[in-house]
Design an enzyme around this catalytic site. Structure first.
Site, short mmCIF file in Angstrom:
data_model
loop_
_atom_site.label_atom_id
_atom_site.label_comp_id
_atom_site.label_asym_id
_atom_site.label_seq_id
_atom_site.Cartn_x
_atom_site.Cartn_y
_atom_site.Cartn_z
N ARG A 153 0.82 -1.21 0.00
CA ARG A 153 0.00 0.00 0.00
C ARG A 153 0.85 1.25 0.00
O ARG A 153 2.00 1.26 0.39
CB ARG A 153 -0.89 0.03 1.24
CG ARG A 153 -2.22 -0.60 0.98
CD ARG A 153 -2.88 -0.82 2.30
NE ARG A 153 -4.27 -1.21 2.11
CZ ARG A 153 -5.02 -1.70 3.08
NH1 ARG A 153 -4.54 -1.88 4.27
NH2 ARG A 153 -6.27 -2.02 2.84
N ASN A 174 -16.53 4.11 13.53
CA ASN A 174 -15.07 4.07 13.45
C ASN A 174 -14.56 2.63 13.37
O ASN A 174 -15.18 1.73 13.90
CB ASN A 174 -14.47 4.79 14.66
CG ASN A 174 -14.92 6.23 14.72
OD1 ASN A 174 -15.15 6.86 13.69
ND2 ASN A 174 -15.09 6.75 15.92
N ASP A 189 -11.31 1.83 14.23
CA ASP A 189 -9.97 1.89 14.83
C ASP A 189 -9.75 1.00 16.05
O ASP A 189 -8.65 0.97 16.58
CB ASP A 189 -9.63 3.34 15.18
CG ASP A 189 -10.77 4.03 15.91
OD1 ASP A 189 -11.41 3.38 16.76
OD2 ASP A 189 -11.02 5.22 15.63
N HIS A 210 -18.92 -0.02 10.22
CA HIS A 210 -17.97 -0.05 9.11
C HIS A 210 -16.82 -1.04 9.33
O HIS A 210 -15.80 -0.96 8.66
CB HIS A 210 -17.42 1.37 8.86
CG HIS A 210 -18.49 2.34 8.44
ND1 HIS A 210 -18.48 3.66 8.79
CD2 HIS A 210 -19.60 2.14 7.70
CE1 HIS A 210 -19.56 4.25 8.29
NE2 HIS A 210 -20.26 3.36 7.63
N GLY A 244 -19.52 12.98 18.42
CA GLY A 244 -18.61 13.25 17.31
C GLY A 244 -19.12 12.77 15.97
O GLY A 244 -18.34 12.38 15.10
#
Ligand SMILES: [Zn+2]
Length: 262
Positions: free
Chosen positions: A76, A115, A117, A132, A201
């Site tokens: 990548r 998110n 993460d 997601h 957020g």
């Protein structure tokens, strides 16, 4: 009234709504991750602002040639590499820890996060649905089985699901890829039970996330916005905490603790 006094008043109102509710759900968006140093996609410093917005064909390309997709994934560059580096260094912030504490106190039943993460898990949250996906997992696109990246042996490209033989890809949802059915069903289920939703957020303008606050509001629940800036949801919220999650969520949790103990 100073902005500090306004925030204190809003924290008090929000804490009372949380304690009074039976089923509290936090809908979390990119804003909380930005506080942990993860770059946003849009706006100043956003990955797409710098590298250009990707086309919407990511998933289609994977379906057309999964082997090539996997080969590219292994080498990548650009936006993806910057995002991967930032994700690898990111740590949960005070807002993530506050949500985990609220769950331990029995005052938060579920987190729906946009998110990828893994910071909620790192902070100690347990009841989480990731719309997601999660950057540290792989997923079978046929049966939705998921595995930690580092526990899935990749002997051939593209890797196949040991359960059903389906194609395996990153769990993170790509452009043009449908939200995995099991995650979507869980979100709908949570929104149905929810009588108080924290919007942390997120501007929740993108479906399906945009529909959840509407569902809660229409069934008589309350909405609490936690966001340093105004969003399209602001006019529909019962209480607005106009500050970063890392700043005001710890205050909210402390006040909920006092009220719950009283
Ligand atoms: Zn499978």
């Amino acid at each position: 009234m100073t902005s500090q006094e306004r925030l204190e008043q809003a924290v008090e109102q929000a804490a009372r709504l949380v304690v009074a509710a039976d089923h509290v759900v936090a809908l979390v968006g990119a804003g909380l991750s930005v506080e942990s140093g993860i770059p946003p996609f849009r706006g100043p410093g956003g990955l797409w602002t710098k590298y250009g917005e990707p086309d919407m064909l990511g998933y289609e390309r994977f379906r057309d040639d999964p082997k090539k997709w996997w080969e590219e994934r292994i080498s990548r560059s650009g936006a993806m590499q910057e995002l991967i580096d930032a994700l690898a260094q990111a740590k949960p912030n005070a807002g993530h820890y506050a949500l985990a504490e609220l769950e331990r106190m029995g005052q938060l039943q579920h987190i729906i996060t946009q998110n990828i993460d893994n910071l909620h898990q790192q902070a100690g949250s347990v009841a989480i649905t990731e719309i997601h996906g999660n950057r540290l997992k792989l997923r079978c696109i046929t049966c939705n089985a998921r595995w930690p990246l580092d526990q899935f042996p990749i002997d051939e490209l593209p890797p196949k699901c040991p359960e059903c033989g389906g194609l395996v890809k990153s769990d993170t949802v790509m452009f043009g890829e449908p939200i995995p059915r099991d995650a979507l069903d869980e979100c709908i289920n949570q929104a149905r039970m929810c009588d108080c939703m924290l919007l942390v957020g997120t501007s929740a303008v993108v479906y399906p996330a945009a529909g959840f606050p509407q569902d809660v509001k229409m069934s008589g629940g309350t909405l609490i916005e936690v966001n340093p800036g105004e969003t399209p949801l602001t006019p529909f919220c019962d209480v607005v905490l106009r500050a970063a999650g890392g700043t005001c969520l710890p205050l909210l949790v402390e006040r909920v603790r006092q009220l719950a103990a009283a």
